[in-house]
Structure formats: C-alpha cells, structure tokens
Design an enzyme around this catalytic site. Structure first.
Site, PDB file in Angstrom:
ATOM      1  N   LYS A 163      -7.336   6.825 -19.715  1.00  0.00           N
ATOM      2  CA  LYS A 163      -7.366   7.522 -20.944  1.00  0.00           C
ATOM      3  C   LYS A 163      -6.266   7.428 -21.830  1.00  0.00           C
ATOM      4  O   LYS A 163      -5.938   6.334 -22.224  1.00  0.00           O
ATOM      5  CB  LYS A 163      -8.213   8.976 -21.123  1.00  0.00           C
ATOM      6  CG  LYS A 163      -9.240   9.279 -19.720  1.00  0.00           C
ATOM      7  CD  LYS A 163     -10.499   8.307 -19.959  1.00  0.00           C
ATOM      8  CE  LYS A 163     -11.582   8.644 -18.986  1.00  0.00           C
ATOM      9  NZ  LYS A 163     -12.519   7.391 -18.698  1.00  0.00           N
ATOM     10  N   ASP A 215      -6.777  19.241 -14.535  1.00  0.00           N
ATOM     11  CA  ASP A 215      -7.111  18.090 -14.951  1.00  0.00           C
ATOM     12  C   ASP A 215      -6.724  17.875 -16.414  1.00  0.00           C
ATOM     13  O   ASP A 215      -7.418  18.653 -17.366  1.00  0.00           O
ATOM     14  CB  ASP A 215      -8.633  17.631 -14.792  1.00  0.00           C
ATOM     15  CG  ASP A 215      -8.862  16.271 -15.090  1.00  0.00           C
ATOM     16  OD1 ASP A 215      -8.125  15.697 -16.039  1.00  0.00           O
ATOM     17  OD2 ASP A 215      -9.962  15.587 -14.956  1.00  0.00           O
ATOM     18  N   TYR A 248     -15.595  17.142 -16.228  1.00  0.00           N
ATOM     19  CA  TYR A 248     -16.418  15.760 -16.139  1.00  0.00           C
ATOM     20  C   TYR A 248     -17.274  15.702 -15.079  1.00  0.00           C
ATOM     21  O   TYR A 248     -17.169  16.025 -13.946  1.00  0.00           O
ATOM     22  CB  TYR A 248     -15.182  14.769 -16.106  1.00  0.00           C
ATOM     23  CG  TYR A 248     -15.756  13.167 -15.725  1.00  0.00           C
ATOM     24  CD1 TYR A 248     -16.547  12.724 -16.615  1.00  0.00           C
ATOM     25  CD2 TYR A 248     -15.693  12.520 -14.473  1.00  0.00           C
ATOM     26  CE1 TYR A 248     -16.868  11.449 -16.290  1.00  0.00           C
ATOM     27  CE2 TYR A 248     -15.985  11.391 -14.199  1.00  0.00           C
ATOM     28  CZ  TYR A 248     -16.599  10.765 -15.164  1.00  0.00           C
ATOM     29  OH  TYR A 248     -17.299   9.531 -14.903  1.00  0.00           O
ATOM     30  N   ARG A 256       0.775  -1.145  -0.071  1.00  0.00           N
ATOM     31  CA  ARG A 256       0.062   0.037  -0.093  1.00  0.00           C
ATOM     32  C   ARG A 256       0.870   1.167  -0.056  1.00  0.00           C
ATOM     33  O   ARG A 256       0.618   2.306  -0.704  1.00  0.00           O
ATOM     34  CB  ARG A 256      -0.930  -0.053   1.190  1.00  0.00           C
ATOM     35  CG  ARG A 256      -1.771   1.083   1.200  1.00  0.00           C
ATOM     36  CD  ARG A 256      -3.098   1.056   2.277  1.00  0.00           C
ATOM     37  NE  ARG A 256      -2.934   0.063   3.253  1.00  0.00           N
ATOM     38  CZ  ARG A 256      -2.564   0.300   4.413  1.00  0.00           C
ATOM     39  NH1 ARG A 256      -1.767   1.445   4.630  1.00  0.00           N
ATOM     40  NH2 ARG A 256      -2.609  -0.709   5.208  1.00  0.00           N
TER      41      ARG A 256
HETATM   42  O1  P1T Z   1     -12.800   7.064 -14.715  1.00  0.00           O
HETATM   43  P1  P1T Z   1     -11.919   7.742 -13.909  1.00  0.00           P
HETATM   44  O2  P1T Z   1     -10.659   7.012 -14.258  1.00  0.00           O
HETATM   45  O3  P1T Z   1     -12.248   7.684 -12.494  1.00  0.00           O
HETATM   46  O4  P1T Z   1     -11.706   9.224 -14.444  1.00  0.00           O
HETATM   47  C1  P1T Z   1     -12.495  10.153 -13.935  1.00  0.00           C
HETATM   48  C2  P1T Z   1     -12.227  11.377 -15.054  1.00  0.00           C
HETATM   49  C3  P1T Z   1     -11.530  12.413 -14.608  1.00  0.00           C
HETATM   50  N1  P1T Z   1     -11.202  13.580 -15.583  1.00  0.00           N
HETATM   51  C4  P1T Z   1     -11.669  13.677 -16.716  1.00  0.00           C
HETATM   52  C5  P1T Z   1     -11.412  14.532 -17.567  1.00  0.00           C
HETATM   53  C6  P1T Z   1     -12.573  12.478 -17.033  1.00  0.00           C
HETATM   54  O5  P1T Z   1     -12.834  12.466 -18.466  1.00  0.00           O
HETATM   55  C7  P1T Z   1     -12.705  11.342 -16.243  1.00  0.00           C
HETATM   56  C8  P1T Z   1     -13.482  10.270 -16.869  1.00  0.00           C
HETATM   57  N2  P1T Z   1     -14.229  10.307 -17.948  1.00  0.00           N
HETATM   58  C9  P1T Z   1     -14.955   9.534 -18.666  1.00  0.00           C
HETATM   59  C10 P1T Z   1     -15.356   8.203 -18.240  1.00  0.00           C
HETATM   60  C11 P1T Z   1     -15.457  10.177 -20.006  1.00  0.00           C
HETATM   61  O6  P1T Z   1     -16.276   9.293 -20.861  1.00  0.00           O
HETATM   62  O7  P1T Z   1     -15.462  11.350 -20.168  1.00  0.00           O
END
Ligand code: P1T
Length: 383
Positions: A198, A173, A101, A49
């Site tokens: 992503k 972000d 998001y 962890r």
């Molecule tokens: O899904 P996760 O890894 O928890 O990430 C969240 C997140 C944070 N910031 C941005 C700009 C994002 O686009 C996302 C997640 N977005 C999608 C799942 C989407 O389809 O836009």
C-alpha cells in the site's frame, strides 16, 4: 544530536552509496547465494533466504521510520501477519479487533485455529470490551487503527497499557496511516506491521509486508522465521519499496490534502448517506485522531444506501479505478462487502456494521478537482 527528519531517514537510512561503483541507489542483488573464502568466512551474507544486500537497507530504513529496533520484510502483508502469529504456540489466545482487513480473520479462523491457536474478536474502540475478551492464555492483541474499511480508531496508548497489564503484546497493523502519520511503537505498542503493498511502496506495482520489532528478542524470532519458513521478500520487490519509500513524506502530504478535500466534498453530497473519515469533526473519534495521528490520510468510506446504488457509482467512475487495494498514487475505489471483506460472510459483516452499500476510496495524488468531478458524476448515476 537530534534524529534526522522523516524524509531524510526515508531517503538515507540504511542506504549508503554502493562501495564498489559509487551508485547512488541500492542495486538489486539478484543472487541466491554468496561465495565464501573458506568454511565460515564470508562477507556477512550466506544465502538469500537468510539475508540479501537489497533487503538489508530496506529493513534498516523501515525500522528507522517506525522508530523500531529492527524490521523484517515478508512476501506480502499476510505473510507478515502470519510471522507475528508464528511466534505463538498451540493453546495461546489472541484478541483481534472485530474490524480488520478481511484476510486477517480468514487466516486466523480458517488456517491458524487448525494449529491450536485461539482467537476472540472485540470492538477495540471500547477498552472494556478488549479487557473482557482477554484470558489468562492471551499472548497477543492485534488491531488496526483506523480500521479497514469502517475507519474506527482505538486509543493505542491506553490499549498498550491494558495489554501489558495482562502480560500480552500489542501488535498494530499500521497500513492505513504509514509511519508518516502514526507511529504505534512511540505510543507503547510492541510490534507494528504493514502491507507494504500500500502506501509504503505507493505505486501499486508490488506486494510485500513488514514487521517492525521493538526488542532484540523479537528481532531474533523474526530473523529465525524468515530463515525457517522462507516467506521472504524478493530483492526486486525490496528495491521497489526502497524506491517508493523515498517519496513517502511528499506522497502522504498530498494523499492527506486530497483526502481532506474529498471527505469535505462527499460529506455534504446529497447522494452520500453517511461518511467515515477521522478527519471530519463529526467523526465520533475525531479528537483521538488529532491526538494520535499527525494527519488523517486518504482512506474514506461512504454509504450509498444499497448494493445496487454502490454498483451504480462503481460502474460510473472514470478517473477512479474500481479495484481492490489502496495506497497507490492513483485513486482506487472498492466495494468492501464483495471484495476485501467477502470472507467474513453476510453475518460477519452485519455484526460489525459493514453494509452492502458501502464504497471505499483510497484517494490518490491526482489533481483533486478531477477526482471531485469524477465522484460527482459517478454519484449522479445513482437512480
Ligand atoms: O495484500 P497483502 O499485502 O497481503 O496485505 C494484506 C493486508 C493487511 N492489512 C491491511 C490493513 C490491508 O488492507 C491488507 C490488504 N488490503 C487490501 C487488499 C485492501 O484492498 O484493503
């Protein structure tokens, strides 16, 4: 000595051949714990962890790519955002971009307000609006640029200056651009985060998140949060991102080339009522995009005119896949109003101009002719 180039760092930073076997790639250290010789005598790892030898190279690599002090990986993008907010205390105030998001304001409004944090939302295209939202309790300004899914930009250099004048930190972000096209820390931001799910991973086969710190104090805070909260990334997911990030440069170049071609194609398509892509000269912030980013990326949003028309397109795609998420080698197409931004509610979406007719593309690296043909036949399904 000048810093190695981006792809050299992506392939080598933090990653040395395995000292015991010579293995070129960092192994998946599937271990929860590490043997100690006596009390306090160990090889730098005590418990997974806290740290893990697959995670360390990934964290060093991502810090190098964003030109940060260090990076800290978490179980998802949302867990990374949560870690940024967990450095604050009850009573602190955050200014967040009005378009981010949808999961981000859900975390802020529906979870973190219960712990005494306070949030305001501002259109970050307009610095005066951001400044008007700042209070003496503001500790953090949190933005996306370009935003998901409206592709609005904010001037990071100017925003960092404004934020610092008010003794707050700027967190960006950077998921949509990746460090290949935009490096906010170089423009004055204090923290960068990504959903590594992503472009950084790039293959739609794992979730993850990273926070890149710019100071030793922040680094200490994030290490403490990894250990104390425990929302860390597994060694297997770390391996996938390390593997994916090696090709980030070549993938982003192809994403960008395909994104530009697709945007130019959609911009003049008779069934497309509006298009949002910072690479197009008609985008209101095209000049800022050219100044602040070294590419325009693969994220495009179009207006079809209505929910029914959006669904007609989404039902008809064959090469593109209708799915949430973005940044993979395959083209994904999504409906922000019912998917990523459903949590905002109709009123919240109306406030930022996110309509039911909007369709978002994450243009992959397939052959662009196939993608154009697919979108052409899908748009033809609009009655
Ligand atoms: O899904 P996760 O890894 O928890 O990430 C969240 C997140 C944070 N910031 C941005 C700009 C994002 O686009 C996302 C997640 N977005 C999608 C799942 C989407 O389809 O836009």
């Amino acid at each position: 000595m000048s810093l190695p180039g981006f792809s050299t760092l992506a392939i080598h930073a933090g990653q040395k051949p395995d000292p015991t076997t010579g293995a070129v790639n960092v192994p998946i250290y599937a271990t929860s714990t590490y043997v100690q010789e006596e009390i306090g005598v160990h090889k730098g790892y005590e418990y997974s962890r806290v740290s893990n030898p697959t995670r360390t190279p990934l964290e060093e690599c991502l810090a190098a790519l964003e030109r940060g002090h260090s990076s800290h990986v978490f179980a998802s993008g949302m867990a990374a955002i949560q870690a940024i907010l967990m450095r604050l205390s009850a009573g602190d105030h955050v200014v967040c971009g009005s378009n981010v998001y949808g999961g981000t304001p859900r975390l802020f409004n529906q979870v973190l307000t219960r712990f005494g944090l306070r949030f305001s939302y501002a259109d970050t295209r307009d610095l005066a609006m951001v400044e008007a939202a700042i209070t003496p309790a503001t500790k953090l300004v949190f933005v996306e640029t370009p935003t998901n899914p409206l592709m609005e930009l904010c001037d990071l250099r100017a925003l960092a200056e404004l934020t610092h004048r008010h003794d707050a930190e700027l967190a960006v972000d950077n998921t949509f651009m990746s460090p290949y096209f935009q490096r906010p820390l170089e423009l004055g931001a204090d923290l960068v985060m990504h959903s590594t799910t992503k472009f950084l991973n790039g293959h739609s086969d794992g979730l993850g998140g990273v926070v890149v710190a710019s100071t030793a104090k922040q680094a200490e805070d994030f290490r403490f949060l990894q250990k104390s909260v425990g929302a860390i990334l597994s060694p297997f997911e770390c391996f996938l991102i390390l593997r994916g990030v090696k090709t980030l440069g070549v993938r982003m170049r192809q994403h960008d080339a395909n994104g530009r071609r697709m945007a130019a194609f959609l911009a003049v398509h008779p069934k497309v009522k509006a298009i949002y892509y910072p690479g197009l000269p008609q985008h209101p912030q095209h000049e800022l995009a050219k100044r602040q980013m070294s590419g325009f990326g693969a994220m495009i949003t179009i207006e079809t005119g209505s929910l029914e028309r959006a669904n007609q397109v989404l039902r008809a795609v064959r090469v593109c896949s209708l799915a949430e998420s973005l940044g993979g080698v395959e083209t994904l197409i999504s409906h922000p109003a019912s998917m990523t931004h459903a949590a905002l509610g109709a009123e919240g979406r109306a406030k930022i101009g996110l309509t039911d007719g909007m369709v978002r593309l994450s243009v992959g690296i397939e052959d662009i002719e196939d993608l154009e043909r697919d979108m052409d036949q899908a748009l033809a399904a609009i009655k």
